[in-house]
Motif scaffolding. Sequence first.
Motif, mmCIF file in Angstrom:
data_model
loop_
_atom_site.group_PDB
_atom_site.id
_atom_site.type_symbol
_atom_site.label_atom_id
_atom_site.label_comp_id
_atom_site.label_asym_id
_atom_site.label_seq_id
_atom_site.Cartn_x
_atom_site.Cartn_y
_atom_site.Cartn_z
ATOM 1 N N ASP A 338 0.806 -1.213 0.000
ATOM 2 C CA ASP A 338 0.000 0.000 0.000
ATOM 3 C C ASP A 338 0.841 1.266 0.000
ATOM 4 N N ARG A 339 2.126 1.151 -0.209
ATOM 5 C CA ARG A 339 2.998 2.323 -0.178
ATOM 6 C C ARG A 339 3.584 2.539 -1.567
ATOM 7 N N TRP A 340 3.051 3.536 -2.276
ATOM 8 C CA TRP A 340 3.544 3.834 -3.624
ATOM 9 C C TRP A 340 4.985 4.333 -3.535
ATOM 10 N N SER A 341 5.784 3.991 -4.531
ATOM 11 C CA SER A 341 7.213 4.271 -4.457
ATOM 12 C C SER A 341 7.710 4.957 -5.730
ATOM 13 N N ALA A 342 8.741 5.766 -5.557
ATOM 14 C CA ALA A 342 9.457 6.377 -6.684
ATOM 15 C C ALA A 342 10.886 5.870 -6.744
ATOM 16 N N ALA A 343 11.236 4.972 -5.842
ATOM 17 C CA ALA A 343 12.619 4.498 -5.735
ATOM 18 C C ALA A 343 13.036 3.711 -6.970
ATOM 19 N N ALA A 344 14.303 3.815 -7.301
ATOM 20 C CA ALA A 344 14.857 3.105 -8.461
ATOM 21 C C ALA A 344 16.174 2.448 -8.060
ATOM 22 N N VAL A 357 19.706 4.354 -7.524
ATOM 23 C CA VAL A 357 19.914 5.495 -8.410
ATOM 24 C C VAL A 357 18.832 6.528 -8.118
ATOM 25 N N SER A 358 18.858 7.613 -8.842
ATOM 26 C CA SER A 358 17.919 8.707 -8.607
ATOM 27 C C SER A 358 16.471 8.231 -8.718
ATOM 28 N N SER A 359 15.621 8.685 -7.805
ATOM 29 C CA SER A 359 14.218 8.279 -7.788
ATOM 30 C C SER A 359 13.416 9.036 -8.832
ATOM 31 N N LEU A 360 12.295 8.447 -9.216
ATOM 32 C CA LEU A 360 11.353 9.129 -10.097
ATOM 33 C C LEU A 360 10.901 10.447 -9.481
ATOM 34 N N SER A 361 10.511 11.383 -10.314
ATOM 35 C CA SER A 361 9.955 12.640 -9.802
ATOM 36 C C SER A 361 8.588 12.412 -9.179
ATOM 37 N N GLU A 373 17.860 4.444 -26.907
ATOM 38 C CA GLU A 373 19.062 5.225 -27.149
ATOM 39 C C GLU A 373 19.746 5.668 -25.851
ATOM 40 N N GLY A 374 19.966 4.734 -24.917
ATOM 41 C CA GLY A 374 20.707 5.032 -23.707
ATOM 42 C C GLY A 374 19.928 5.723 -22.623
ATOM 43 N N ASN A 375 18.606 5.848 -22.755
ATOM 44 C CA ASN A 375 17.767 6.466 -21.739
ATOM 45 C C ASN A 375 16.576 5.559 -21.429
ATOM 46 N N LEU A 376 16.013 5.723 -20.235
ATOM 47 C CA LEU A 376 14.794 5.024 -19.849
ATOM 48 C C LEU A 376 13.621 5.995 -19.895
ATOM 49 N N PHE A 377 12.474 5.519 -20.350
ATOM 50 C CA PHE A 377 11.268 6.344 -20.411
ATOM 51 C C PHE A 377 10.164 5.658 -19.617
ATOM 52 N N ALA A 378 9.687 6.342 -18.573
ATOM 53 C CA ALA A 378 8.604 5.839 -17.729
ATOM 54 C C ALA A 378 7.331 6.590 -18.084
ATOM 55 N N VAL A 379 6.271 5.852 -18.387
ATOM 56 C CA VAL A 379 5.040 6.451 -18.919
ATOM 57 C C VAL A 379 3.853 6.090 -18.035
ATOM 58 N N GLY A 380 3.091 7.120 -17.639
ATOM 59 C CA GLY A 380 1.791 6.915 -17.006
ATOM 60 C C GLY A 380 1.855 6.173 -15.694
ATOM 61 N N GLY A 381 0.820 5.319 -15.457
ATOM 62 C CA GLY A 381 0.684 4.604 -14.208
ATOM 63 C C GLY A 381 -0.322 5.282 -13.294
ATOM 64 N N ASP A 382 -0.272 4.948 -12.018
ATOM 65 C CA ASP A 382 -1.124 5.617 -11.032
ATOM 66 C C ASP A 382 -0.298 5.920 -9.798
ATOM 67 N N GLU A 383 -0.806 6.831 -8.948
ATOM 68 C CA GLU A 383 -0.041 7.252 -7.771
ATOM 69 C C GLU A 383 -0.739 6.973 -6.454
ATOM 70 N N ASP A 384 -1.947 6.391 -6.509
ATOM 71 C CA ASP A 384 -2.611 5.914 -5.296
ATOM 72 C C ASP A 384 -3.795 5.044 -5.694
ATOM 73 N N ILE A 400 23.864 8.740 -17.200
ATOM 74 C CA ILE A 400 25.128 9.450 -17.030
ATOM 75 C C ILE A 400 24.976 10.556 -15.983
ATOM 76 N N GLN A 401 23.884 11.320 -16.088
ATOM 77 C CA GLN A 401 23.618 12.381 -15.120
ATOM 78 C C GLN A 401 22.936 11.864 -13.861
ATOM 79 N N ASN A 402 22.411 10.638 -13.933
ATOM 80 C CA ASN A 402 21.662 10.056 -12.826
ATOM 81 C C ASN A 402 20.493 10.966 -12.424
ATOM 82 N N LEU A 403 19.733 11.390 -13.450
ATOM 83 C CA LEU A 403 18.608 12.291 -13.212
ATOM 84 C C LEU A 403 17.423 11.880 -14.081
ATOM 85 N N TRP A 404 16.212 12.128 -13.547
ATOM 86 C CA TRP A 404 14.974 11.962 -14.314
ATOM 87 C C TRP A 404 14.516 13.325 -14.817
#
Length: 553
Positions: A338-344, A357-361, A373-384, A400-404
Amino acid sequence: MEKINERKFSLASHGSSVLAGFRELYQTELLSDVCLVAEKREFRSHKTLLAACCPYFRSMFSIDLREKEETTVEMHGTTARGLSAILDFLYSGDLTLNDENKEDVLATACYLQVDAVIDMCCSYLRENIHMNNCIGIWNLACALNLHELKDFAENHVTNNLIEASQSDDFLELSCDQLIVLLSNDWVKATDRELCEMSDKWVARDPKRSEYLDEISSILNIDSIPAEDNFGIPATRPLGGEHVARRHDSAETARESTICRASREVVLAVGGRLMYNERPAVQRTCVSFCDVRSPDGDKPWYEMTQIPIRRRNYCAAVLDDEIYVVGGREWDKEARGYDRWSAAAFCYNLRTAKWREVSSLSTKRSCFSMDAIEGNLFAVGGDEDHEDTSILSSVERFDPIQNLWWPCSEIPDGRRCQASCVYNNRLYVSGGWIKRTEAAFSLTLNVNMSCIPTMSATVYCYDPLTDMWSERSAMHVARFSHAMEVYSGRIFAIGGYTSLSRTHNEPLDVVECYSPERDQWSFIEPLRVPAGLCSAVVVEGYMTVLGGDQSTCE
């Protein structure tokens, strides 16, 4: 005409008696009609027995070849020691092997196509393999094209590479054999040790320097720190000009390397184990299946455990690393996810280590994620838990930048969708979406925009322009399905259809999409309906893995 009182008698010892008779004739050289010569040594033999026991001699003495009429035959390609052992076996059925004659006997048996002796020799070599002879056996099996013995010896060398590399035979390996060892995903050796082995092999012959680029492309050179030359003189091949390409990462150089080259390995990350009439058990392990395994069942092996117990996360592979992102973590107090997460978290296949690594925004669950092309793309979902929590946001991870970084939102926010990458573009299909307009029920006076709708819509995202474009919708609306690319087509596989707000039915429907024509078509359905399944293309086939075949209430 009827035969009266007929009875058949058999003498069990007749075959051995005949063979013993031929053995005596061979030893006394009586009635011999052919003389085989190997390394100037003569073996007086009998064509009839040789032809009866050996396909090679049968062809020689029955087909119109020059040797058919000759009484003396030069046995080029055999040694006297090897031919002697083979003839002893043909005349007696007994074979004596030792360290002195094993290679000669096996080579001669292969030349003369005596399968029984080949099997005996291979069995003997497998039973007596050790550190000092494993590379020699591997070389012998390669030279004689004995695939099973070759694989056995290669595995032995790989599993004991550090010890095997100390033998003189290691320096006589071909470049192809060295590359096989360096490329093995699961060899138990550090990058430092592999680099030292390669240096020693190259130094054996100055001409081998031409293989430096190929060897360097296999070794994890970039993970070895520049200041750590591990005692190798600067004039040595991998300790000189290639050092400049290293960076400060001493920890990687000290760890045992696992994956160092291209190899088709299917990874299964987490999931749930379903039991009849019992709750699902959430798995936290990462397993792999080596599709090159000679075993027919293609066994799965556990590789590691996900750091945090969670579900409804996404996993993707990027640059030999497994990323596990988002989802819902286990809440000990609530005893549920029951605990939504942004951790990666990221698992390095080379060092067999996890790191955060850096968590989702935005915390998100039931979303989709792909590597482009060397990047990850996270799309949609739900937050609760709420139906209004469906997300339309998209994030891009730069390792490389370790940033979302935020990207253009998908036009219809959605969860439980499927996605895949084709031609460096991201395709997203189906799922539960937000209603785009407010529709009010005249009878219940409820705002229906709060209730998600199952979708068949498809959108395409171009990372270069950061823009979404709508494509033709699937014929069947679905969610929790799989998407995969195969032979220039995109496939939507299985999933669920919603019969009511609380009743979901697994699908066996498979649709094929042509990006050039922007058109979907039905193809042969799955053998069994499956929701929450995965699909992967491996060894030229598209394989559907796992899934839930039960109706969800």
